[in-house]
Scaffold this motif. Structure first.
Motif, PDB file in Angstrom:
ATOM      1  N   GLY A  84       0.811  -1.216   0.000  1.00 32.63           N
ATOM      2  CA  GLY A  84       0.000   0.000   0.000  1.00 32.63           C
ATOM      3  C   GLY A  84       0.843   1.264   0.000  1.00 32.63           C
ATOM      4  N   VAL A  85       1.920   1.251   0.767  1.00 29.69           N
ATOM      5  CA  VAL A  85       2.800   2.425   0.814  1.00 29.69           C
ATOM      6  C   VAL A  85       3.513   2.601  -0.522  1.00 29.69           C
ATOM      7  N   ALA A  86       4.006   1.516  -1.103  1.00 25.84           N
ATOM      8  CA  ALA A  86       4.685   1.606  -2.395  1.00 25.84           C
ATOM      9  C   ALA A  86       3.724   2.118  -3.470  1.00 25.84           C
ATOM     10  N   TYR A  87       2.473   1.648  -3.452  1.00 19.81           N
ATOM     11  CA  TYR A  87       1.476   2.133  -4.403  1.00 19.81           C
ATOM     12  C   TYR A  87       1.247   3.636  -4.225  1.00 19.81           C
ATOM     13  N   THR A  88       1.131   4.072  -2.980  1.00 18.45           N
ATOM     14  CA  THR A  88       0.929   5.498  -2.707  1.00 18.45           C
ATOM     15  C   THR A  88       2.101   6.320  -3.219  1.00 18.45           C
ATOM     16  N   MET A  89       3.317   5.808  -3.045  1.00 14.11           N
ATOM     17  CA  MET A  89       4.492   6.511  -3.569  1.00 14.11           C
ATOM     18  C   MET A  89       4.433   6.617  -5.093  1.00 14.11           C
ATOM     19  N   ALA A  90       3.958   5.555  -5.751  1.00  8.34           N
ATOM     20  CA  ALA A  90       3.831   5.593  -7.213  1.00  8.34           C
ATOM     21  C   ALA A  90       2.790   6.615  -7.642  1.00  8.34           C
ATOM     22  N   VAL A  91       1.693   6.700  -6.919  1.00  9.44           N
ATOM     23  CA  VAL A  91       0.660   7.700  -7.233  1.00  9.44           C
ATOM     24  C   VAL A  91       1.208   9.105  -7.032  1.00  9.44           C
ATOM     25  N   LEU A  92       1.948   9.305  -5.942  1.00 13.56           N
ATOM     26  CA  LEU A  92       2.551  10.621  -5.698  1.00 13.56           C
ATOM     27  C   LEU A  92       3.516  10.991  -6.820  1.00 13.56           C
ATOM     28  N   TYR A  93       4.275  10.019  -7.302  1.00 14.70           N
ATOM     29  CA  TYR A  93       5.160  10.299  -8.437  1.00 14.70           C
ATOM     30  C   TYR A  93       4.342  10.688  -9.663  1.00 14.70           C
ATOM     31  N   GLY A  94       3.263   9.957  -9.923  1.00 18.95           N
ATOM     32  CA  GLY A  94       2.422  10.252 -11.081  1.00 18.95           C
ATOM     33  C   GLY A  94       1.856  11.661 -11.051  1.00 18.95           C
ATOM     34  N   GLU A  95       1.558  12.143  -9.866  1.00 20.51           N
ATOM     35  CA  GLU A  95       1.000  13.498  -9.726  1.00 20.51           C
ATOM     36  C   GLU A  95       2.075  14.584  -9.740  1.00 20.51           C
ATOM     37  N   SER A  96       3.213  14.292  -9.131  1.00 23.53           N
ATOM     38  CA  SER A  96       4.227  15.340  -8.938  1.00 23.53           C
ATOM     39  C   SER A  96       5.421  15.255  -9.874  1.00 23.53           C
ATOM     40  N   LYS A  97       5.669  14.063 -10.432  1.00 24.58           N
ATOM     41  CA  LYS A  97       6.868  13.784 -11.236  1.00 24.58           C
ATOM     42  C   LYS A  97       8.154  13.961 -10.436  1.00 24.58           C
TER      43      LYS A  97
END
Length: 76
Positions: A38-51
């Motif tokens: 779940g944490v790794a997924y959240t980090m991927a989403v944050l990357y997708g939003e912020s680059k």
């Protein structure tokens, strides 16, 4: 929370203590809700939003931790 660097090159994040779920001390929780997935997924989403590459790196390190510690049962 701060990520813990594991010896296998991946990262895990502290969540709840395993004994709360009746698991032995030192248990590794890889699942989505309480564990690294779940944490790794959240980090991927944050990357997708912020680059911001720090989020991508954290997501990849979390995935590496899961791959290194997961048990595969059959083809599932």
């Amino acid at each position: 929370k701060q990520a813990q660097i594991e010896s296998n090159g991946g990262k895990s994040w502290p969540t709840i203590h395993p004994s709360y779920l009746g698991l032995p001390e030192g248990s590794v929780m890889l699942n989505y809700f309480y564990g690294s997935a779940g944490v790794a997924y959240t980090m991927a989403v944050l990357y997708g939003e912020s680059k911001d590459k720090k989020f991508l790196e954290a997501a990849m390190e979390g995935a590496n931790f899961i791959k290194a510690n997961a048990t595969v049962d059959g083809d599932s």
